[in-house]
Each structure stands twice: as C-alpha cells, then as structure tokens.
Design a protein around this motif. Structure first.
Motif, short mmCIF file in Angstrom:
data_model
loop_
_atom_site.label_atom_id
_atom_site.label_comp_id
_atom_site.label_asym_id
_atom_site.label_seq_id
_atom_site.Cartn_x
_atom_site.Cartn_y
_atom_site.Cartn_z
N ASN A 206 0.81 -1.01 0.11
CA ASN A 206 0.00 -0.05 0.13
C ASN A 206 0.76 1.25 0.00
N VAL A 207 0.44 2.00 -0.77
CA VAL A 207 1.13 3.33 -0.88
C VAL A 207 0.19 4.43 -0.70
N ALA A 208 0.42 5.59 -0.53
CA ALA A 208 -0.62 6.84 -0.64
C ALA A 208 0.08 8.20 -0.90
N GLY A 209 -0.83 8.95 -1.52
CA GLY A 209 -0.09 10.39 -1.55
C GLY A 209 -0.96 11.26 -2.82
N TRP A 210 -0.34 12.21 -3.26
CA TRP A 210 -1.06 12.84 -4.23
C TRP A 210 -0.35 12.48 -5.68
N VAL A 211 -1.40 12.66 -6.46
CA VAL A 211 -1.22 12.33 -8.03
C VAL A 211 -0.43 13.59 -8.37
N LYS B 172 -2.88 -0.21 -16.91
CA LYS B 172 -3.38 -0.96 -17.92
C LYS B 172 -4.55 -0.06 -18.34
N GLU B 173 -5.25 0.47 -17.49
CA GLU B 173 -6.65 1.17 -17.79
C GLU B 173 -6.35 2.73 -17.89
N SER B 174 -7.19 3.40 -18.59
CA SER B 174 -6.99 4.82 -18.65
C SER B 174 -7.76 5.72 -17.63
N ALA B 175 -8.53 4.88 -16.79
CA ALA B 175 -9.20 5.37 -15.79
C ALA B 175 -8.38 5.61 -14.67
N VAL B 176 -7.53 6.63 -14.84
CA VAL B 176 -6.60 6.98 -13.58
C VAL B 176 -6.98 8.30 -12.84
N PRO B 177 -6.40 8.55 -11.62
CA PRO B 177 -7.09 9.68 -11.07
C PRO B 177 -6.31 10.97 -11.50
N ALA B 178 -6.87 12.16 -11.31
CA ALA B 178 -6.43 13.51 -11.95
C ALA B 178 -5.38 13.83 -10.82
N GLU B 179 -4.35 14.96 -11.57
CA GLU B 179 -3.39 15.34 -10.87
C GLU B 179 -3.80 16.11 -9.50
N GLU B 180 -3.14 15.94 -8.32
CA GLU B 180 -3.29 16.52 -6.87
C GLU B 180 -4.37 15.68 -6.39
N GLN B 181 -5.05 14.90 -7.03
CA GLN B 181 -6.08 14.14 -6.23
C GLN B 181 -5.25 12.99 -5.19
N VAL B 182 -5.73 12.85 -3.83
CA VAL B 182 -5.00 12.26 -2.97
C VAL B 182 -5.55 10.83 -3.14
N VAL B 183 -4.50 9.73 -3.36
CA VAL B 183 -5.02 8.40 -3.56
C VAL B 183 -4.29 7.42 -2.70
N ALA B 184 -4.81 6.42 -2.26
CA ALA B 184 -4.17 5.35 -1.59
C ALA B 184 -4.29 4.06 -2.74
N VAL B 185 -3.15 3.44 -2.77
CA VAL B 185 -3.10 2.57 -3.94
C VAL B 185 -2.10 1.29 -3.44
#
Lengths: 409, 409
Positions: free
Chosen positions: B18-23, B49-62
C-alpha cells in the motif's frame, strides 16, 4: 586559564582552577567566610580566610584550589580564593539564597529578571526547554517537518472573539490565535508537520490558567484513519516530554495505554447531566481523580465531544453526526491538549460554513486541490509545566507572562 | 495493510504493498497510463493498464505490486494498481509536475497552499527545518538553554521606529522587534540562551530582503572576553547549519577560520570613503567578492562598526570608543547576522541612555543586580535560506510572507 563549571569541580581535586558565576550566598563567621557561587550548572562552596568577600548577586571570577570536603555541597570546595568582580550588584529584591523563594506572585513576576535566578525557578524553565526538545525529537523521529507560519493574519482565525487587532501599515490585521489553518495547509506539503510558537488570545478572563499569549506545541498529520491515530502520536509525544523532565525530579504517570472515555461516558463518571455540551472544570477534576484511581494514570483522553462545541473544521463521528472525532487530553484533571480529526473534503468545508467562506477563501485553497484525511493537536507548554510541577497558576511556569493586567516586564 | 513510503519501495520488490499520496503527474498513452505519485519522501511511478486513472493532485491510496524497472525513477515501479481516492482535487493553478515551477512571485505566494507542494519549493523548507534543528543542536551541545520570551511588549524595544502597535485590552502595546532585552536578562539566569521565534518590523521598505515578520535565530552568552567569543560560537553554529542542508544539495563554503575585517579595513577594501558610518549594499557585495576571492569563503566577519550606528546597548571597543565590539557576518555579500558584545554594567546603561531610562526601567533590573560580560547574535532564517539557495527574494524562502502589501494567505 580556562573556566570550569561547578559540576566539573570534583574532577580537579588538588588543582588550581578558575570558576565564575554569581555570589549566591555569603556567610561571614568569626574567622572564616563562606561564599556559595552559582553558575549555570549549580552551586559550589568557597572558603575565605578574609572577610572581604563579594556581596550577593555580584558576578565574580574566582581562582582557587579545589579540595575534597565531605561536608561541602558536592563533596568539594574551593579554598584560597582570589576574586575578580565582573559585575557589580545591588542587593536583590528577594532573598535568592533561601532554599524556597519566599515571594508573592506579583513580586515573582514584577522582578522576574532576578527571581528567575533562584534555583527552584530556573529548574522549571530548564525542564520546560527539555520538554520542548523532547516534543520536537519525538516528532522528528516520526517523519514530521518543522514549520514557521505567520503570526500576523488578515482575518481572525477560529472566530472573531478574543483576537488582538494590530495596526498593519494603516490597515487592520490580527494576531494569530493558532497556526491551525497553516498547519493543515502544510499537511498538503509535508504530510506531517509541527510548530512551536506563540499564539495570542485576547482572553478577557482573569484566571489562574489563562494567558494572553502562550507557547503552543502544534502538530498535524495526514493519512490517518481517524482521531485515534492522532492520539497514538500524542501519547508517544507526551511520554517523551514526561521522560525528558524526570532528571529535574518532575514526574507524571503515563501508562502504556492512556485511558480513553467517550464524552457520554465521561459525563456519567463526572456526575454531570447527560445533556451538558462540554466538561466544566469540576467535571474535569472528577475525571482526573477517576483516571488516577482506576488506571493509575495522570492522563485521560475524552473523545467524541459534541460537534456544536467544536470548531467548524472538526470531523464528525462517522454515523453519529452529533458527536465528533475530536478529543481532549486531561492532565491531572485539567484540559492540556485539544485535538482531533479535521474535515478534509472541500465540499465538507463549504457545507460546514454554509457556503459563506468569506475571509477563509485562501485557507480553503489547500482543500480545493486535494487533501488527505488528517488531524492534529496543540499542547499548551506553560500549562503542561504547571500541571507537572504542581504550580497553581500558569503564570508561575511562564518566563514573562502577559494577561489582562500585565504587559511588563 | 500498512502504508509504505516511496523511499521504502525498493525493499519490497515482488510484494504487494500500500502506498498513498498525491497524483503528481499522469500521462495517458495509447495502451498504458503512467501515474507519478508524490508522498512526503519523494516520487514513485505507477503503471496502469486502464486509462481510468485519477487526476493530478487527487489524494489516493494505492495497492499494487512492486517490480524492478531500470527505466523507472528509483529503479522500481508499482504495477496492477488499485486506486482509492481519499481526497478530490480541482486542477492546480500551476503545473506542479514540471521539474521547474513556472510561476511569477505573486502567483507563487498567492497560491502558496499549492505551489509549496512542488518538490523544488518543498525542498527549500525541508532544508530550512534541518538548518534550524542544527542551530539548536549546536547550541544545546554548548550548554545553551532554549527560552520563550514575550512577543507583546509594553514599550518599543530598540527604537520607536518600525514597530507594530496593538490594541491590548484597550491600551497600547507593541509587537517585539527582537527578543534582545529578554535574552540578555536570561543570561542572568542560564548564562547561555537561545530563542527561535518570530520578530516583527513594521518595515516601510519594499525590498527583496525585508519582511514585516521573520524567524529570528537568537543566541546570547555570558562570561565572554569580548565579541570574538561570540563570533567563535556563531562560526560553529553556521558550520552546523550549512552542514545540515548539504543533503538537499545546498552548499556554502565555511573555512576553518572565517576571515575577519575591521570596519576601517572593510571600507578600504570596498572602496568606500573612510568616513562612511555604515556599509552600503554595494560595499557588502564588494566585500563578499573579496572574501570569496582571497579566502575561498562565502562568509566574512566585519567587526568594529562605529558606535553611532549601533544600538545603545552596544559595548565600545576598549580604548577606541569611536568603534564598537560589534560585528556583522556577511553571507555572499549580504548581512546575515548582527551581533556583538553588550554593555553589562548598570552605570554604563545609565550613561548610554543619558539617565533617561523611561520605559527601559524593567529591562535594566537585570543589570542592577549583577550581570557578566556577555554578547550574542541574531540570524535571519529566511535570509540565510535565500543566500544559500540563491533565491533573489527573501519571500521565496518564507512559507507565507508578510510585507507592506501582503497579509494573506
């Protein structure tokens, strides 16, 4: 010749050394005089054959021979001294040589420049410095970054109340009541931040625990689950701070797990009506006694305070919007720390403010552009030291306090 | 699952983490998308692989699997990611993903909440925090005690000029221009003290090196011979601060002995008229070049400034009362530190003030009751960082600067 400190004296038995400091006490007997010298490390005794010895609070350099003497403080003393006066002194306004400083609070504060020299007073502030060092070290070790945020702000931070207004180049500005908005913003940069700095409250209450300005130990961290993650960091910080002051003889019980009560349980234990919106001082005292009795703890968390008594940026308790993900940490029955999880979604801020963002627009920019779940806390340094040392008034643990009536020295 | 940081990724090759941060950046290619994630430790690449990736500055856990890839930053990347959005984000006002932030100074400052997230900006303040830590550590090791002194004072400290007035419960009070008097007083208690805190100057000059409030790193020490003892401590402090920022790629040359010029020599070398009472900016620049050329030093002491240009508490040069036991430390041709030996005898203060002690009475109490020869210095933190990083404006090394025109964000 190199100056040595009082603490180093036992290493120099039989040698001639230079010491320097303040004449803490002098006692003139029939055939001998004793001078107790005070330097930054402590006290040392000097035995003089002549009665021409310097007066109390004079600053002197002394050359003399170190001899062992079991009867002397520290087991050593200086004999055959030659004094050089470095700084003249009028008699101090209080007797600094007495083991306990016999002075009223106004006397203590009006003459702080001198009364702070008393070993008992000095010790409080030496311990305070160590506690702050421990606060920073505990957070440094956990990946926090120190920040310095502005103390002059364009609009009142938390509310319009209790804010000092300043003349800012002809316009109005205010002294920051807390670094709250800035430390949250900086979570967006460093994830984990802390700040040690002054906060300003135009506090109209003249009580033993309020000041117009105090030192706030602030921390804020991102990527939390909820306020319990904040409490976990705070517990380790408190443990470090308490550990750092033990060398001065100050102690407090920090159990492995600090007990936690929900606000509703806390009201019951304190014997308060169940619709009380906050804990009154007598409730906090009762809870402090409960924590000591039931858990052997000087600290107690109360979490879940009603949302209506917490600031707008407070995160509600999930599923229970009446309660909040916030907490207080009580230290011996007095609120020492306030903290909690904050809102992190831009739309939640808009809702909390009824879309009337006004002067908070710039504060909200961080939330508009992506913020993680986060929370933090603020410890009042002087209050921590007051509870720790048993001081009945927070003015006793502030070097130069400021209140409704006092703006000097 | 425990969150790991970008810097730890190489330890987990082949594992799911698990990682997390800003795009920080996303790049959508024909068959693959790349997301660069930014956390407090740095950047990491995620292959989607998919193009549905979060936008810049969105905060995500991955959650994803760590694989080695020599072409990726750090030699590792995350594949087969599953994203959870923790914080939504509107597009940032500047393109944070570009290696250099392309923004004007007003843009940089107006949107500090976001622009400070840029790795180049963030690095400056991470380094600044380390420099302050080194300042404290260098002094802790030398027996100094940290103090916290009031920022609200009843009377202007050094002079009536450039002081912010506040409404103090209906009366007038002022923001402290420096902790000068308090740190001197505290020499009477701890011998050696330091303070890191805000100072306030109602600075009417709109220049690239003046601010209305900045962070002052103050120190003061007793039992000195003269200002040279203060310079010796300052040199070690500067060496520690410069050493602490090297890990960020910031460097400055601190030779074993920082060169020292008397003010009279400095005027000659700078090509200034010999009756100049102070060094103008162009003189300081010329001296900076001289120190670099002749001594390979980015630092230069100028000592002995004329008494008439120094504050009343300055100690004169023994036998040469026209000159003072004070100094400036120039860093690459700009004054960074001012310091010196202070008066320590009560009667010298009375003489310096022509017996008109007025509002300074309480300040003088320490001197009335015994003070050793002492001196100190004050380093401007933001100016130190500006010289170090080559920033042309001190506003670039201040998180949220305040000046004649700016009191937000």
């Amino acid at each position: 010749m190199h100056r040595i400190l009082s603490s180093q004296l036992p290493q120099y038995i039989g040698e001639t050394v230079n010491v320097a400091g303040w004449v803490h006490r002098r006692r003139l007997l029939a055939k001998v005089a004793f001078v107790v010298l005070r330097d930054r490390e402590g006290l040392l005794q000097i035995v003089c054959k002549e009665s021409a010895v310097p007066a109390e609070e004079q600053v002197v350099a002394v050359t003399g021979r170190v001899v062992a003497n079991e009867a002397a403080p520290g087991g050593v003393e200086l004999v055959e001294p030659v004094f050089t006066v470095l700084g003249e002194a009028e008699p101090p306004p209080v007797e600094l040589f007495r083991p306990e400083l016999n002075a009223s609070l106004p006397m203590l504060l009006d003459h702080a420049a001198v009364t702070l020299r008393h070993p008992q007073r000095k010790k409080v502030f030496a311990a305070s410095a160590k506690a702050v060092g421990a606060f920073r070290r505990a957070l440094d070790e956990r990946g926090f970054t120190e920040v310095f945020t502005p103390k002059i702000v364009g609009s009142a931070t938390e509310s319009g109340a209790n804010v000092f207004e300043i003349d800012y180049f002809g316009a109005k500005a205010y002294l920051a009541q807390s670094p709250q908005f800035y430390k949250q913003t900086m979570v967006g940069v460093f994830e984990r931040v802390y700040e040690v700095g002054p906060v300003f409250r135009a506090e109209p209450h003249d009580t033993s625990r309020h000041l117009a300005t105090y030192t706030s130990l602030d921390a804020e961290l991102g990527f939390i689950e909820n306020h319990r993650d904040v409490m976990a960091v705070l517990t380790e910080v408190i443990r470090a701070m308490v550990g750092a002051v033990e060398e001065f003889g100050f102690q407090a019980a920090v159990p492995a797990q600090i007990p936690v009560l929900h606000f509703q349980e806390a009201l019951k234990i304190a014997g308060a009506p169940e619709d009380e919106p906050d804990l009154a001082p007598e409730h906090e005292r009762a809870l402090g006694e409960w924590a000591a009795r039931e858990h052997g703890s000087d600290f107690l968390y109360v979490e879940g305070y009603p949302m209506r008594k917490r600031p707008f940026y407070t995160h509600p308790q999930p599923g229970e919007p009446r309660w909040s993900n916030s907490f207080d940490l009580l230290f011996r029955g007095l609120e020492l720390v306030t903290g909690g999880q904050r809102l992190h979604r831009h739309e939640d801020y808009l809702a909390a403010l009824n879309h009337d963002t006004g002067s908070l627009e710039t504060y909200l920019e961080a939330f508009r552009h992506g913020m993680p779940p986060h929370g933090g806390f603020a410890i009042g340094l002087e209050r921590f030291m007051a509870r720790l040392t048993g001081a009945s008034n927070v003015r006793e643990t502030t070097l130069f306090p400021r209140d409704l009536h006092r703006v000097a020295p």
